[in-house]
Write a protein that holds these residues in place. Structure first.
Motif, short mmCIF file in Angstrom:
data_model
loop_
_atom_site.label_atom_id
_atom_site.label_comp_id
_atom_site.label_asym_id
_atom_site.label_seq_id
_atom_site.Cartn_x
_atom_site.Cartn_y
_atom_site.Cartn_z
N ALA A 119 0.84 -1.20 0.00
CA ALA A 119 0.00 0.00 0.00
C ALA A 119 0.88 1.25 0.00
CB ALA A 119 -0.92 0.00 1.22
N THR A 167 0.96 4.24 -2.81
CA THR A 167 0.62 5.64 -2.47
C THR A 167 1.86 6.52 -2.53
OG1 THR A 167 0.91 5.10 -0.12
CG2 THR A 167 -1.34 5.05 -1.00
N LEU A 187 -7.36 3.25 -3.76
CA LEU A 187 -8.44 3.57 -2.80
C LEU A 187 -7.97 3.35 -1.37
CD1 LEU A 187 -11.54 1.99 -4.56
CD2 LEU A 187 -10.63 4.31 -4.75
N GLY A 188 -7.16 2.32 -1.17
CA GLY A 188 -6.70 1.99 0.18
C GLY A 188 -6.42 0.51 0.30
N GLY A 189 -6.49 0.00 1.51
CA GLY A 189 -6.19 -1.41 1.70
C GLY A 189 -6.40 -1.83 3.13
N VAL A 190 -6.24 -3.12 3.35
CA VAL A 190 -6.35 -3.67 4.69
C VAL A 190 -5.06 -4.42 4.99
CG1 VAL A 190 -7.53 -5.36 6.14
CG2 VAL A 190 -8.85 -3.87 4.62
N LEU A 205 -13.87 -3.07 -0.24
CA LEU A 205 -13.45 -1.69 -0.47
C LEU A 205 -13.88 -1.19 -1.85
CD1 LEU A 205 -9.84 -1.85 1.05
CD2 LEU A 205 -12.00 -1.36 2.20
#
Lengths: 423, 423
Positions: free
Chosen positions: B297, B301, B311-314, B355
């Motif tokens: 991630a 970014t 968008l993002g992540g876990v 997500l």
């Protein structure tokens, strides 16, 4: 008189800045720990003349040992062994046993059976890599490139030749130290003590003032080799001294603590990561990151065994993920903006409850270069800390520098805020 | 004959390996881009004798310019300007205007009003930092430390003295280049072309064989300065050549492509990150990370404007987070283990659906040093790629090295797998 060493890092890719050198610092640290005085690290391209000039320079500085890294590969631009042989006035001879070792590694890597014939060019590169200066000791390879330990002779210092790939070099280091050439060269080493004091948010001018004052009030100050180093908002004050000067060091440490107790967070070398782990006690931690995009989570999973306290985290880069994955109220983002202490608090609370953790760290900010809004310039960052059973703690900071620097400063600030809150 | 330069990096913290030097590589790259031949980078501690020895060494190598970094701070161990003044045989004189500039910076930093009296030791450090060798040009500071550009004279090369903090040095660089001393020293520079070919999964011995063969078949091969560099499973083949030799380079590139088309992924210098962004087209991406703990991630970014696709992540480090946050079925973990392609696939699918992204990258593995299980040694990593409307793609790899190296290799492998799948 203690043993002195110099390090030569070869490689056009390092000299040209295409990759950062990891060998010079690593070897220097190992030698320092052994009590060897490292005076110089030099970097040159894969050019024999430049390498020779650096070897001559280090010899002229009177070092007992020169460690070279790189230039042992099979490619034509790898010339270190030949150049070192010439520098030490030794002939090169093939080491048949070494040749067999390299060949078997390559056969296994490249899926040749023991009987397959190898391409002529590959045989040639194996021959090249098995050349050893006469009277030198070969250091068995962990990759395909063996090292070479050349004993001191005829006014030439001992030379230890190691490969460039850090993993290979580091694996070969113990064997290399054990060679007669190297252990003899380092026989005069004088183990020194190295102590580190770490502070956060202490400016270099302030520290300079304190050290100037300490010079006149701390007895034995001149026996201490003090180095200060700033990075990511941290100051590292490293002091090296002969064991018998520990009273002087203790006086210095006391002086600095008296001056900067609020800024100094570690006097035993421990990093903020260690303190955070300690302060967590048996609590679990998670992250909710926007501008740092996973760097805080990466930092918290950096240590072996981190699964004991680190459960995971959410990188809520987009607002939808902030809203959907960690329950940040949309109207909070509308009212205060995604970069706000209100949102930072909601991110930390949301991550903690969604991921069932006791503690949560959140970051949201403008890393740049774009994204600035009126009142929130690039570098504006909000950090939030959730601790079970308490109100969330939040701060807003404005960091200087480019995108990468803002992200780095934010990670450190988040680590320190978490430690402060958990105190 | 082109302009030649040497770089001297000062700082006990760099020489001792406590921090990695970021200035030597940065300055080297800038000079290279200008067409300046950088022969040597040398690193020394904050010891005048060692610094003087390195300046003498570089002068003896016939460089036109020496760039020094570090040792300009207010602390007692910062001695570069005085040493350079001595090396160039110039007297030091206070530059009153520079003194006023530094003082105003410090007053604003340390919240002194313009009328507050400063502590004597602080005044002393300002005086120290405003010393300039006579006939030299001061380079205004972006922090508190001004730079100095000393023109060549009496057989001494020009010397450009810059501060150690990378942010300050980089901000001052354009002004420093514009000084008469530096522009005069570099007037003979010959801009060269630098081309980079990037490959993944190409072994160094294999590449060595190809380059050896190319030497005999590619016309003008000797005019090309080729450097190969391995890192994180990638090979970078960088070639520098005078503009008029571009035909030779094109022939080399063609030769390598014919040999390794399956391994070479970029011939225009673009990195895998650039290719991934391109292949994503208008699709969005998220991450689900276990062993990499946020590094994928962070990588996604890293680029300005990444919010357009990322968008993002876990970070699903614990099994509970895998199950609770991205819907990995518990029985899947029980049956196959958390480090399995089945779980990697479920992580990618779960992150994408939770997500709302088109593409998802997942990693789960054993970074070590602990955690190995029968059949799954340390370094075992499973990577999954979800692309909307397709079955997930998964692979299992076993990477060598320590925890940090396994994590780095995993990030690169995940980036490459994503690009391959999106192809």
């Amino acid at each position: 008189m203690s043993a002195r060493a110099g390090i030569v890092v070869t490689g056009t890719e390092v000299l040209s800045g295409w990759i950062a050198d990891r060998n010079g610092p690593w070897v220097s640290q190992r030698l320092l720990e052994l009590g060897v005085d490292v005076g110089h690290i030099t970097v040159c391209a894969d050019r024999p003349d430049d390498l020779r000039a650096q070897l001559e320079f280090l010899a002229a500085q009177g070092v007992d040992l020169i460690v070279t890294t790189g230039g042992l590969g099979p490619t034509a631009d790898d010339l270190t062994v030949a150049t070192v042989a010439e520098f030490t006035g030794r002939r090169l001879a093939r080491d048949p046993e070494m040749g067999r070792t390299i060949e078997s590694v390559i056969r296994s890597w490249r899926k040749y059976s023991d009987v397959d014939e190898l391409p002529a060019s590959l045989v040639a590169s194996i021959d090249k890599q098995s050349l050893v200066p006469d009277g030198a000791e070969a250091v068995p390879p962990t990759g395909t490139a063996p090292g070479v330990a050349v004993p001191a002779a005829d006014g030439r210092p001992a030379v230890l030749v190691l490969p460039g790939p850090p993993r290979e070099l580091q694996a070969m280091w113990p064997t290399a130290l054990a060679t007669d050439a190297v252990s003899e060269a380092l026989r005069n080493r004088v183990p020194a003590v190295l102590k580190t004091i770490r502070a956060y948010g202490l400016s270099e001018p302030d520290l300079a003032v304190s050290l100037t004052d300490a010079e006149s009030t701390v007895g034995g100050f001149d026996e201490l080799e003090i180095t200060t180093c700033m990075r990511g908002g941290e100051v590292e004050i490293s002091t090296q001294f002969p064991a018998e000067q520990s009273a002087a060091y203790d006086a210095l440490a006391e002086f600095l603590l008296a001056r900067h107790r609020d800024r100094i967070y570690s006097t035993d070398g421990r990093e903020i990561d260690d303190l955070l782990i300690e302060r967590l006690a048996d609590r679990t931690i998670v992250t909710a990151e926007s501008c740092t995009g996973g760097l805080v989570a990466a930092r918290l999973t950096d240590r072996p065994g981190s699964s004991a306290y680190m459960l995971g985290g959410v990188v809520s880069y987009s607002n939808d993920v902030k809203i959907g994955a960690i329950d940040v109220p949309a109207e909070l983002i509308e009212t205060h903006g995604a970069v706000s202490e209100e949102v930072a608090a909601a991110m930390a609370d949301g991550a903690a409850s969604r991921l069932n953790a006791d503690v949560a760290i959140s970051t949201t900010g403008i890393a740049g270069p774009g994204g600035a809004v009126p009142g929130k310039p690039v570098g504006t960052v909000c950090i939030g800390i959730h601790v079970a059973g308490r109100d969330p703690v939040t701060v807003t900071r404005t960091f200087p520098g480019n995108r990468q620097q803002v992200r780095e400063l934010t990670v450190n600030a988040a680590m320190h805020l978490a430690v402060d809150v958990l105190d």
